[in-house]
Design an enzyme around this catalytic site. Sequence first.
Site, mmCIF file in Angstrom:
data_model
loop_
_atom_site.group_PDB
_atom_site.id
_atom_site.type_symbol
_atom_site.label_atom_id
_atom_site.label_comp_id
_atom_site.label_asym_id
_atom_site.label_seq_id
_atom_site.Cartn_x
_atom_site.Cartn_y
_atom_site.Cartn_z
ATOM 1 C CG LEU A 161 6.603 6.043 0.047
ATOM 2 C CD1 LEU A 161 7.164 4.805 0.712
ATOM 3 C CD2 LEU A 161 7.461 7.255 0.389
ATOM 4 C CG PHE A 220 -0.365 0.481 2.501
ATOM 5 C CD1 PHE A 220 -0.581 1.777 2.945
ATOM 6 C CD2 PHE A 220 0.380 -0.366 3.316
ATOM 7 C CE1 PHE A 220 -0.057 2.227 4.152
ATOM 8 C CE2 PHE A 220 0.902 0.064 4.520
ATOM 9 C CZ PHE A 220 0.691 1.368 4.936
ATOM 10 C CE LYS A 221 4.001 1.027 5.219
ATOM 11 N NZ LYS A 221 4.946 0.674 6.268
ATOM 12 C CG ASP A 222 4.339 0.523 -4.146
ATOM 13 O OD1 ASP A 222 5.503 0.889 -3.893
ATOM 14 O OD2 ASP A 222 4.035 -0.669 -4.357
ATOM 15 C CB THR A 266 8.186 2.205 4.867
ATOM 16 O OG1 THR A 266 6.894 2.369 5.417
ATOM 17 C CG2 THR A 266 8.778 3.585 4.617
#
Length: 524
Positions: free
Chosen positions: A125, A120-122, A163
Site C-alpha cells: 500500500l 505486511f500490507k504496507d 488493510t
Amino acid sequence: MVSNSQRYLSTRSSTEPYLSFEQAVIQGLAPDGGLYIPTEIPNLPENFLEEWKDLSFQELAFNILSLYISDDEIPAADLKTLVEKSYSTFRAEDITPLTTLNQDLGLYLLELFHGPTYAFKDVALQFVGNLFEYFLTRRNAGKAEDAADRDIITVVGATSGDTGSAAIYGLRNKKDVSVFILYPNGRVSPIQEAQMTSVLDPNVHTISVTGTFDDCQDLVKQVFGDKQFNDKYHVGAVNSINWARILAQITYYFHSFFTLAKTVPGGPQALAKKINFVVPTGNFGDILAGFYAKKMGLPVNQLIIATNSNDILDRFVKSGSYSKSASENEAPVVHATMSPAMDILVSSNFERFLWYLARENIASSNTEAGSIVNKWMNDLKTTGSFSVPESVLSAARAHFSSERASDEQTTETIKKVYTEVTPKYILDPHSSVAVTAALRAIKEQPKGEAQYFVALSTAHPAKFSDAVDLALKGIDGYSFEDDVLPQEFKEMATKEKKHLYADKPDLELIKSIIVDELAKEKNI
C-alpha cells in the site's frame, strides 16, 4: 524487459476490451464484478538465479514490476523513483528481513511488519498510494484546481484490521484522493482501530460498521457495482482486489528466497524446489502473490495455506468444495478468533486463482474460463457453495497444501516459540497460525528430504496484546510493555481520534456518509 502488449482482463469475462495497467489499478474492480489479472504471466530471465541473487529488495521490486508494467505506461526512471519512495518509509534496511527461528528444523520467519503501520500490507500500500498520486498528477497536469474535468479518486475499502491503517498511511494527504475505510465494529484490535482513527488528515475517513468483515467487504463491492455512484465519484479500490496490491507483494518471495540462498551450500541452485512458504491466509492475496512468483519461475516446492477456524480454503483443498458452511447442517458463520485479520468467510482473491485453474484445465479460451468462474461465483452467491472437477482440484493441490490452526493451537505455538524454538522471540497470532502449520509440515515431511520452511509474519505482536498476553503472561522475564510495545504505540492512546459510525451494513447509508464527507472536504 516488458512487452508493451501486457494488458489486463476480468476473471469473469473476456469480452470487454483489455485494460492497461493504469486502468486496472484505477478501476480496481471490473464492472462485471470480476478481478483484474494480467493477460499473461511473464517468464523470468533464463539466468535470473545468478543475475538477481545479490540484488536489494528495491532492485528486485523494479525488475519484477517491469515485467508487468509497460515502459510506455511508466518509464523506467519513474518506476525506479516510485519504488525508492515507497520503501523509504520502512524501518528495516532489508525492507522484509528473514529471521532464523530454528536452523535445525529448517524454520524461518519472513518479517513483513517493518513498514509505517507495522503490518505486511504496507509493502503493497505504500506503493499503491504513490501509484495513485503518480497517475492523478499526470492526468491533472495543466488543469485548474476547481476544473470540472479534474480527475479524482474516492477510495472505498474494507478492512479486518491491517488493510485499513496501511491504506490510510499510504494515501493520507494525497492530492485528489479521498479515503473511506469500513471496518467491523468491535472486531479489530484496539491498536488497529487507534491507528486508523488517529489519522486526522481531511481526506481520510473511517467508518465503523455494525456487522462482520464480510458485511463490510460486500458493501464495498456494492459501491463498485453502483454504476451511477461510481461514475460520479470515481470509486477506486485499495483492498487486495486491486491488482497492484498483489503485484507489489510478489517481491518479498524473491527477496526471501535469495536471502535464504546465501546461507545454503550451493546457493540458489541448491535451494531450488526445497523452499516452502507458509502463509497465514484470509483473503488469499498474500499467498496469491506467492503463486504468481511460482508461475513466473521462482523454484518453490510448495505454498502452504494456513487458516484459523475460518477455514473455507483448508476445506476446499481437502475436498474440492468451496462452501460458506462447514457442513450441510451448519449455517454460514464468521468465527471471531484471536487472529482477526483472517476472520473472513469468503476469500475474495481466490477467484483469481480459480480463473487460472479453469483456463489451464477445463477451458479452451479466456472467454470460456471467464464464463466458468462467473458461474462458480454465481453459485456461491445463490447457494453458498460450488464444487470443482477432480482435474481442477488436482491442479490446485499441485501448488497448494493447507493446514488449520485453532485458537488454542495458536496460543500454544506463541508460547512454544518463545520458550523452546527461538527463546524470547514473540509472534503475533497470525504469524503463529503460519508457524503452527509450518511445524506440522516439518514433522510430516519424509525422512531424508530436508526442506526449508519460510513462515510469513504479517504483523507486529504489539497489535494483538490480548493474544500475546494470553500465551505468555506469567512466564518469567516476560513483559508486554517492555518486550513488545513500540514507543509509537504507547503514545497512540493519548492521540485525538475521529471516526464515523454506521449502525447497520446498508449500502444507501454508506453512500450517504461518503457524499456528506466529500462535501465537507470541499469546504475545508
